[in-house]
Design a protein around this motif. Structure first.
Motif, PDB file in Angstrom:
ATOM      1  N   HIS A   1      71.640  86.883 106.090  1.00 39.15           N
ATOM      2  CA  HIS A   1      70.241  85.619 106.550  1.00 39.15           C
ATOM      3  C   HIS A   1      68.624  86.582 106.328  1.00 39.15           C
ATOM      4  O   HIS A   1      69.735  87.525 107.505  1.00 39.15           O
ATOM      5  CB  HIS A   1      70.857  84.617 106.905  1.00 39.15           C
ATOM      6  CG  HIS A   1      71.759  83.308 106.564  1.00 39.15           C
ATOM      7  ND1 HIS A   1      71.023  82.151 106.398  1.00 39.15           N
ATOM      8  CD2 HIS A   1      72.616  83.809 107.772  1.00 39.15           C
ATOM      9  CE1 HIS A   1      72.848  81.280 106.344  1.00 39.15           C
ATOM     10  NE2 HIS A   1      72.862  82.429 106.460  1.00 39.15           N
ATOM     11  N   THR A   2      68.699  86.777 105.708  1.00 35.12           N
ATOM     12  CA  THR A   2      67.062  87.533 106.241  1.00 35.12           C
ATOM     13  C   THR A   2      65.733  87.307 106.202  1.00 35.12           C
ATOM     14  O   THR A   2      65.862  86.060 105.903  1.00 35.12           O
ATOM     15  CB  THR A   2      67.270  88.822 105.059  1.00 35.12           C
ATOM     16  OG1 THR A   2      66.295  88.571 104.319  1.00 35.12           O
ATOM     17  CG2 THR A   2      68.689  89.535 104.624  1.00 35.12           C
ATOM     18  N   THR A   3      64.586  87.158 106.857  1.00 34.96           N
ATOM     19  CA  THR A   3      63.393  87.253 107.197  1.00 34.96           C
ATOM     20  C   THR A   3      63.029  87.186 105.292  1.00 34.96           C
ATOM     21  O   THR A   3      61.636  86.337 105.623  1.00 34.96           O
ATOM     22  CB  THR A   3      62.330  88.045 107.286  1.00 34.96           C
ATOM     23  OG1 THR A   3      62.589  89.512 107.401  1.00 34.96           O
ATOM     24  CG2 THR A   3      63.196  87.815 109.042  1.00 34.96           C
ATOM     25  N   LYS A   4      63.093  87.526 104.320  1.00 32.74           N
ATOM     26  CA  LYS A   4      63.562  87.488 102.435  1.00 32.74           C
ATOM     27  C   LYS A   4      64.095  85.875 102.146  1.00 32.74           C
ATOM     28  O   LYS A   4      63.547  86.057 101.199  1.00 32.74           O
ATOM     29  CB  LYS A   4      63.356  88.599 102.032  1.00 32.74           C
ATOM     30  CG  LYS A   4      61.947  89.807 102.498  1.00 32.74           C
ATOM     31  CD  LYS A   4      60.749  89.040 102.416  1.00 32.74           C
ATOM     32  CE  LYS A   4      59.771  90.245 102.757  1.00 32.74           C
ATOM     33  NZ  LYS A   4      58.450  89.523 102.198  1.00 32.74           N
ATOM     34  N   GLY A   5      65.109  85.719 102.388  1.00 32.64           N
ATOM     35  CA  GLY A   5      65.992  85.158 102.358  1.00 32.64           C
ATOM     36  C   GLY A   5      67.820  85.345 102.142  1.00 32.64           C
ATOM     37  O   GLY A   5      68.131  85.919 103.281  1.00 32.64           O
TER      38      GLY A   5
ATOM     39  N   ILE B   1      67.553  91.688 109.190  1.00 30.96           N
ATOM     40  CA  ILE B   1      68.456  90.673 109.333  1.00 30.96           C
ATOM     41  C   ILE B   1      68.451  89.114 110.644  1.00 30.96           C
ATOM     42  O   ILE B   1      68.722  89.885 111.377  1.00 30.96           O
ATOM     43  CB  ILE B   1      70.585  91.256 109.271  1.00 30.96           C
ATOM     44  CG1 ILE B   1      69.475  91.379 108.031  1.00 30.96           C
ATOM     45  CG2 ILE B   1      71.221  89.883 109.223  1.00 30.96           C
ATOM     46  CD1 ILE B   1      71.643  92.630 107.884  1.00 30.96           C
ATOM     47  N   THR B   2      68.300  88.263 110.464  1.00 30.71           N
ATOM     48  CA  THR B   2      68.473  86.733 111.302  1.00 30.71           C
ATOM     49  C   THR B   2      69.926  86.798 111.912  1.00 30.71           C
ATOM     50  O   THR B   2      70.137  86.232 113.358  1.00 30.71           O
ATOM     51  CB  THR B   2      67.802  85.377 110.789  1.00 30.71           C
ATOM     52  OG1 THR B   2      67.912  85.224 109.933  1.00 30.71           O
ATOM     53  CG2 THR B   2      66.418  86.536 111.291  1.00 30.71           C
ATOM     54  N   GLU B   3      70.823  86.571 110.583  1.00 30.42           N
ATOM     55  CA  GLU B   3      72.245  86.380 111.338  1.00 30.42           C
ATOM     56  C   GLU B   3      73.159  86.763 110.256  1.00 30.42           C
ATOM     57  O   GLU B   3      72.964  86.221 108.571  1.00 30.42           O
ATOM     58  CB  GLU B   3      72.224  84.876 111.198  1.00 30.42           C
ATOM     59  CG  GLU B   3      73.886  84.676 111.692  1.00 30.42           C
ATOM     60  CD  GLU B   3      73.577  82.822 112.113  1.00 30.42           C
ATOM     61  OE1 GLU B   3      74.536  82.495 112.954  1.00 30.42           O
ATOM     62  OE2 GLU B   3      72.486  81.883 111.706  1.00 30.42           O
ATOM     63  N   VAL B   4      74.681  86.602 110.381  1.00 24.39           N
ATOM     64  CA  VAL B   4      75.779  86.541 108.732  1.00 24.39           C
ATOM     65  C   VAL B   4      76.612  85.750 109.613  1.00 24.39           C
ATOM     66  O   VAL B   4      77.128  86.062 110.512  1.00 24.39           O
ATOM     67  CB  VAL B   4      76.088  88.356 109.309  1.00 24.39           C
ATOM     68  CG1 VAL B   4      76.913  87.941 108.053  1.00 24.39           C
ATOM     69  CG2 VAL B   4      75.028  89.592 108.312  1.00 24.39           C
ATOM     70  N   THR B   5      76.548  85.104 108.217  1.00 22.09           N
ATOM     71  CA  THR B   5      78.011  83.975 108.194  1.00 22.09           C
ATOM     72  C   THR B   5      78.641  84.043 107.741  1.00 22.09           C
ATOM     73  O   THR B   5      78.669  84.667 106.224  1.00 22.09           O
ATOM     74  CB  THR B   5      76.840  82.629 107.995  1.00 22.09           C
ATOM     75  OG1 THR B   5      75.306  81.834 109.082  1.00 22.09           O
ATOM     76  CG2 THR B   5      77.630  81.411 108.038  1.00 22.09           C
TER      77      THR B   5
END
Length: 234
Positions: A84-88, A225-229
Motif C-alpha cells: 500500500h502506497t500513497t499513490k495506490g 509505503i504506508t503498509e504491506v499486507t
C-alpha cells in the motif's frame, strides 16, 4: 349372579389403565448399565486416540509425516504481498520456491512493520523505483550506467518489467529495501535479488515512476509505503 355397580366398574378400569410403578432395584440396574456403556465408549475412544498418535510418530520417523508437515507449512506461507502506497496499492506474487531465504526475510520484515512509512527514495524512469531507509546517490549512478547496455538482454524472469526485488548488498544498516523494475533490465543480476512479480497495480508503479525527481533521482514530493499486507489468496 352378583351385579357390580357402575361406579365400582369405573374404579376398576382406572386401576387397570394406570401405569405400574418402577421399583428402585430396576432404576439402579438401568443406571449401572448406562455407566458401563459410557465407560466402554470412553475406553474405546482412548484406545483409538493412542493408536493414531503412535501411527503419526511412526510416520514422522519414516519421513512420511515430515513431508506432510512440510506441505502444511508451505500452505501457511503467504503467497502474495499487497504494498500500500500513497499513490495506490501494488499486489505482487512471491517466489517462495525460487528465492526462499529472501521471501522469508521479507515476510519477517513485514511482520515487524519495517516498511511502514518507508519512502521511495530513488526513482529512475524506464529503470527502477526503490523504497528504502538509506539514500546512496553514488550507487544510483552506477546502476544507471550499467542499465544502459540493453544489447545483452536476457530472457530470464529477472530481466522483465515489474519484477519485485531487493538489493543484494545491504551493509549500510538500511535493512530490507524494495525495488520494482519498470522495464526489462539486463544488467542488474549482480545488484538485485528478485523474489516476486507485480500482478496487479502496474499503473500505480508507473504513476510513481512519473514523479518529478532531482539530479540524484530522489522524488521532489514524498511518496511512501504506508503498509504491506501478506495474503494467501487474492
Amino acid at each position: 349372579m352378583v351385579k357390580i355397580k357402575p361406579q365400582a366398574l369405573l374404579q376398576q378400569s382406572k386401576k387397570k389403565k394406570g401405569p405400574s410403578r418402577v421399583s428402585i432395584p430396576t432404576i439402579v440396574l438401568y443406571a449401572l448399565v448406562v455407566v458401563v456403556m459410557v465407560f466402554f465408549l470412553f475406553a474405546t475412544y482412548r484406545h483409538w486416540s493412542r493408536r493414531s498418535m503412535i501411527q503419526v510418530e511412526n510416520s514422522l520417523s519414516t519421513g512420511e509425516g515430515a513431508d506432510s508437515i512440510t506441505r502444511l507449512k508451505k500452505s501457511d506461507i503467504p503467497r502474495y504481498a499487497v504494498i500500500h502506497t500513497t499513490k495506490g496499492s501494488v499486489t505482487a506474487e512471491l517466489y517462495k520456491d525460487g528465492s526462499p531465504e529472501v521471501v522469508d526475510e521479507f515476510i519477517e520484515s513485514c511482520k515487524k512493520g519495517h516498511f511502514k512509512g518507508m519512502q521511495f527514495n530513488r526513482i529512475i524512469k524506464n529503470f527502477v523505483i526503490q523504497g528504502g531507509n538509506v539514500e546512496r546517490p553514488g550507487a544510483t549512478e552506477d546502476w544507471t550506467a550499467r542499465g544502459k547496455h540493453y544489447s545483452q538482454l536476457d530472457t530470464s524472469l529477472k530481466h522483465e518489467a515489474f519484477m519485485l526485488g531487493t538489493s543484494k548488498t545491504r551493509n549500510d544498516g538500511g535493512g530490507f529495501d524494495i525495488i520494482i523494475t519498470t522495464a526489462p533490465i539486463p544488467d542488474l543480476n549482480q545488484k538485485i535479488n528478485v523474489f516476486g512479480h507485480v500482478i496487479k497495480g502496474e499503473d500505480v508503479v508507473q504513476e510513481i515512476e512519473e514523479a518529478d525527481t532531482d539530479e540524484h533521482y530522489r522524488p521532489k514530493t514524498r511518496i511512501e509505503i504506508t503498509e504491506v499486507t501478506l495474503k494467501q489468496k487474492i
